[in-house]
Write a protein that holds these residues in place. Structure first.
Motif, PDB file in Angstrom:
ATOM      1  N   ARG A 227      24.450  11.577  45.912  1.00 19.86           N
ATOM      2  CA  ARG A 227      25.686  12.239  46.355  1.00 19.86           C
ATOM      3  C   ARG A 227      25.331  13.176  47.525  1.00 19.86           C
ATOM      4  O   ARG A 227      25.595  14.386  47.478  1.00 19.86           O
ATOM      5  N   PRO A 228      24.709  12.608  48.571  1.00 25.43           N
ATOM      6  CA  PRO A 228      24.167  13.469  49.636  1.00 25.43           C
ATOM      7  C   PRO A 228      25.236  14.328  50.316  1.00 25.43           C
ATOM      8  O   PRO A 228      24.922  15.414  50.795  1.00 25.43           O
ATOM      9  N   GLU A 229      26.495  13.872  50.309  1.00 29.97           N
ATOM     10  CA  GLU A 229      27.563  14.655  50.958  1.00 29.97           C
ATOM     11  C   GLU A 229      27.791  15.983  50.234  1.00 29.97           C
ATOM     12  O   GLU A 229      28.368  16.906  50.793  1.00 29.97           O
ATOM     13  N   LYS A 230      27.345  16.083  48.983  1.00 31.85           N
ATOM     14  CA  LYS A 230      27.476  17.336  48.217  1.00 31.85           C
ATOM     15  C   LYS A 230      26.104  17.916  47.922  1.00 31.85           C
ATOM     16  O   LYS A 230      25.906  18.612  46.919  1.00 31.85           O
ATOM     17  N   HIS A 231      25.120  17.603  48.764  1.00 31.47           N
ATOM     18  CA  HIS A 231      23.741  18.037  48.514  1.00 31.47           C
ATOM     19  C   HIS A 231      23.264  17.620  47.124  1.00 31.47           C
ATOM     20  O   HIS A 231      22.517  18.337  46.467  1.00 31.47           O
ATOM     21  N   ASN A 232      23.772  16.468  46.675  1.00 27.56           N
ATOM     22  CA  ASN A 232      23.353  15.907  45.377  1.00 27.56           C
ATOM     23  C   ASN A 232      23.668  16.812  44.188  1.00 27.56           C
ATOM     24  O   ASN A 232      22.920  16.863  43.209  1.00 27.56           O
ATOM     25  N   ALA A 233      24.807  17.515  44.295  1.00 32.63           N
ATOM     26  CA  ALA A 233      25.325  18.239  43.119  1.00 32.63           C
ATOM     27  C   ALA A 233      25.651  17.194  42.051  1.00 32.63           C
ATOM     28  O   ALA A 233      26.027  16.069  42.374  1.00 32.63           O
ATOM     29  N   PHE A 234      25.490  17.583  40.782  1.00 37.37           N
ATOM     30  CA  PHE A 234      25.755  16.604  39.722  1.00 37.37           C
ATOM     31  C   PHE A 234      27.083  16.859  39.013  1.00 37.37           C
ATOM     32  O   PHE A 234      27.510  17.988  38.825  1.00 37.37           O
ATOM     33  N   THR A 235      27.720  15.747  38.629  1.00 40.92           N
ATOM     34  CA  THR A 235      28.913  15.759  37.778  1.00 40.92           C
ATOM     35  C   THR A 235      28.463  15.299  36.385  1.00 40.92           C
ATOM     36  O   THR A 235      27.336  14.839  36.223  1.00 40.92           O
ATOM     37  N   PRO A 236      29.353  15.366  35.395  1.00 42.49           N
ATOM     38  CA  PRO A 236      28.973  14.829  34.082  1.00 42.49           C
ATOM     39  C   PRO A 236      28.555  13.362  34.174  1.00 42.49           C
ATOM     40  O   PRO A 236      27.635  12.940  33.473  1.00 42.49           O
ATOM     41  N   LEU A 237      29.204  12.601  35.059  1.00 46.75           N
ATOM     42  CA  LEU A 237      28.837  11.183  35.203  1.00 46.75           C
ATOM     43  C   LEU A 237      27.437  11.028  35.790  1.00 46.75           C
ATOM     44  O   LEU A 237      26.647  10.210  35.306  1.00 46.75           O
ATOM     45  N   THR A 238      27.116  11.840  36.823  1.00 47.01           N
ATOM     46  CA  THR A 238      25.761  11.786  37.392  1.00 47.01           C
ATOM     47  C   THR A 238      24.740  11.977  36.284  1.00 47.01           C
ATOM     48  O   THR A 238      23.762  11.231  36.179  1.00 47.01           O
ATOM     49  N   VAL A 239      24.968  12.992  35.451  1.00 49.31           N
ATOM     50  CA  VAL A 239      24.006  13.340  34.405  1.00 49.31           C
ATOM     51  C   VAL A 239      23.954  12.240  33.346  1.00 49.31           C
ATOM     52  O   VAL A 239      22.867  11.852  32.898  1.00 49.31           O
ATOM     53  N   GLN A 240      25.120  11.700  33.007  1.00 51.09           N
ATOM     54  CA  GLN A 240      25.159  10.603  32.013  1.00 51.09           C
ATOM     55  C   GLN A 240      24.368   9.404  32.526  1.00 51.09           C
ATOM     56  O   GLN A 240      23.608   8.776  31.779  1.00 51.09           O
ATOM     57  N   GLU A 241      24.530   9.101  33.813  1.00 53.43           N
ATOM     58  CA  GLU A 241      23.802   7.970  34.392  1.00 53.43           C
ATOM     59  C   GLU A 241      22.294   8.254  34.427  1.00 53.43           C
ATOM     60  O   GLU A 241      21.471   7.390  34.121  1.00 53.43           O
ATOM     61  N   MET A 242      21.926   9.490  34.789  1.00 54.27           N
ATOM     62  CA  MET A 242      20.497   9.850  34.813  1.00 54.27           C
ATOM     63  C   MET A 242      19.887   9.753  33.422  1.00 54.27           C
ATOM     64  O   MET A 242      18.761   9.299  33.239  1.00 54.27           O
ATOM     65  N   SER A 243      20.668  10.189  32.429  1.00 51.73           N
ATOM     66  CA  SER A 243      20.219  10.148  31.045  1.00 51.73           C
ATOM     67  C   SER A 243      19.955   8.720  30.596  1.00 51.73           C
ATOM     68  O   SER A 243      18.934   8.438  29.963  1.00 51.73           O
ATOM     69  N   GLU A 244      20.893   7.840  30.937  1.00 49.50           N
ATOM     70  CA  GLU A 244      20.723   6.436  30.536  1.00 49.50           C
ATOM     71  C   GLU A 244      19.501   5.838  31.241  1.00 49.50           C
ATOM     72  O   GLU A 244      18.681   5.152  30.620  1.00 49.50           O
ATOM     73  N   ALA A 245      19.368   6.128  32.527  1.00 50.75           N
ATOM     74  CA  ALA A 245      18.235   5.590  33.293  1.00 50.75           C
ATOM     75  C   ALA A 245      16.918   6.123  32.726  1.00 50.75           C
ATOM     76  O   ALA A 245      15.932   5.393  32.615  1.00 50.75           O
ATOM     77  N   MET A 246      16.910   7.391  32.335  1.00 52.17           N
ATOM     78  CA  MET A 246      15.696   7.995  31.764  1.00 52.17           C
ATOM     79  C   MET A 246      15.329   7.283  30.466  1.00 52.17           C
ATOM     80  O   MET A 246      14.160   7.001  30.203  1.00 52.17           O
ATOM     81  N   GLU A 247      16.332   6.973  29.652  1.00 51.98           N
ATOM     82  CA  GLU A 247      16.075   6.264  28.394  1.00 51.98           C
ATOM     83  C   GLU A 247      15.558   4.848  28.683  1.00 51.98           C
ATOM     84  O   GLU A 247      14.608   4.380  28.044  1.00 51.98           O
ATOM     85  N   LEU A 248      16.165   4.173  29.659  1.00 49.24           N
ATOM     86  CA  LEU A 248      15.704   2.825  30.018  1.00 49.24           C
ATOM     87  C   LEU A 248      14.267   2.887  30.537  1.00 49.24           C
ATOM     88  O   LEU A 248      13.444   2.027  30.219  1.00 49.24           O
TER      89      LEU A 248
END
Ligand code: 1HA
Length: 270
Positions: A27-48
């Motif tokens: 999300r470079p346009e927001k300096h990669n600020a995270f939303t709940p979805l960003t975090v949910q996706e990161m969480s899933e990727a971390m588990e994978l």
């Protein structure tokens, strides 16, 4: 590097290359600020990444070269947390922090540009941090009406010391890469053009090492700080090692064969 996409997401990239899993906020346009979805996706990727036997080390980064992560997206901050499409307010980045600490593989933060607020805490909880010369570090909570009194305070203080951690939170100043290096907040500083190759080189060195030794060390470093939860993690690894032994297998086999176990040949070490 020929990073290959493992899975497509909306707000992150999840890729791999030569045993390295890479999770990058996109999300470079927001300096990669995270939303709940960003975090949910990161969480899933971390588990994978945790479950994937081909991956031995994980890199956390932000797309665009101007920011690693600027923390929670303040434009979706609602009443009680950061709000996603389901309208539920969440602070789910705290669960992601736990995942980063608990995954039995080293996690390396690759920081270009801003690592600020909750984005700063994400790099703090990573095992190692490689910073580009343009990296800028800091907390903003007391400016924007937030604070992270968990790892963001106590683990930060373990890294930089109590006085410095209090300064970082009370003044909300920003620190450059050299300041961070001096505080022991990052492991290495390199020119931005060399950030990726240096990070990959560090990861490749790590990947040559004994995975069990790395796993034990990570849980041992955690155990010293995490009390019962840390001991549970370390002890789980002791159980894993025990399960690999003939002595433990004798117990299981005897049960399945409906006989008395014979542990007599196993040594009683002094
Ligand atoms: O503390 C917590 C938590 C604690 C406990 C449990 C959960 C937690 C979860 C989250 C957090 C937090 O992260 S609180 C801290 C939230 N983050 C911040 O306060 C940092 C806000 N950003 C800044 O201070 C600045 O943007 C910057 C110092 C990182 C960079 O400044 P710069 O270079 O002047 O860029 P700037 O123009 O400000 O930003 C570029 C664009 O990105 C702007 O959008 P635009 O005006 O172009 O439309 C800006 O609004 C946007 N942006 C940057 N950061 C954020 C953001 N938008 C939303 N949220 C952001 N965090």
């Amino acid at each position: 590097y020929p990073w290959q996409t493992i899975k497509e997401y909306k707000e992150i990239l999840f890729q791999q290359y030569n045993g390295i899993g890479r999770i990058s906020i996109n999300r470079p346009e927001k300096h990669n600020a995270f939303t709940p979805l960003t975090v949910q996706e990161m969480s899933e990727a971390m588990e994978l990444a945790r479950q994937n036997p081909e991956i031995g080390v994980i890199v956390l980064s932000g797309e665009g070269g101007r920011a690693f992560c600027s923390g929670g997206d303040q434009s979706v901050r609602g009443h009680g947390g950061y709000v996603g499409e389901d309208t539920v307010p969440r602070l789910n980045v705290l669960d992601l922090q736990m995942q980063i600490r608990r995954i039995p593989k080293p996690v390396v933060a690759m920081v270009a540009g801003w690592a600020i607020g909750g984005g700063h805490v994400l790099h703090v909880v990573c095992d190692l941090t490689i910073a580009a010369e343009n990296a800028r570090f800091g907390q903003t909570g007391p400016n924007v009406g937030s604070f992270d009194g968990g790892f963001g305070a106590s683990y930060l203080a373990r890294i930089v010391g109590q006085k410095k951690a209090r300064e970082i939170w009370y003044l909300c100043d920003q620190y450059d890469a050299q300041d961070a290096l001096q505080m022991g907040l990052v492991n290495k500083v390199v020119p931005l053009e060399q950030l990726e190759e240096t990070t990959v080189a560090w990861c490749q060195k790590i990947l040559e090492k004994s995975p069990m030794a790395l796993r034990m060390l990570k849980s041992a470093f955690n155990a010293e700080l995490d009390g019962q939860a840390g001991i549970q993690e370390l002890a789980g690894n002791a159980t894993l090692l025990y399960y690999l032994s003939d002595e433990a297998k004798e117990g299981k086999n005897a049960f399945l064969e409906k006989r008395k176990p014979d542990f007599s040949k196993y040594p009683k070490f002094p």
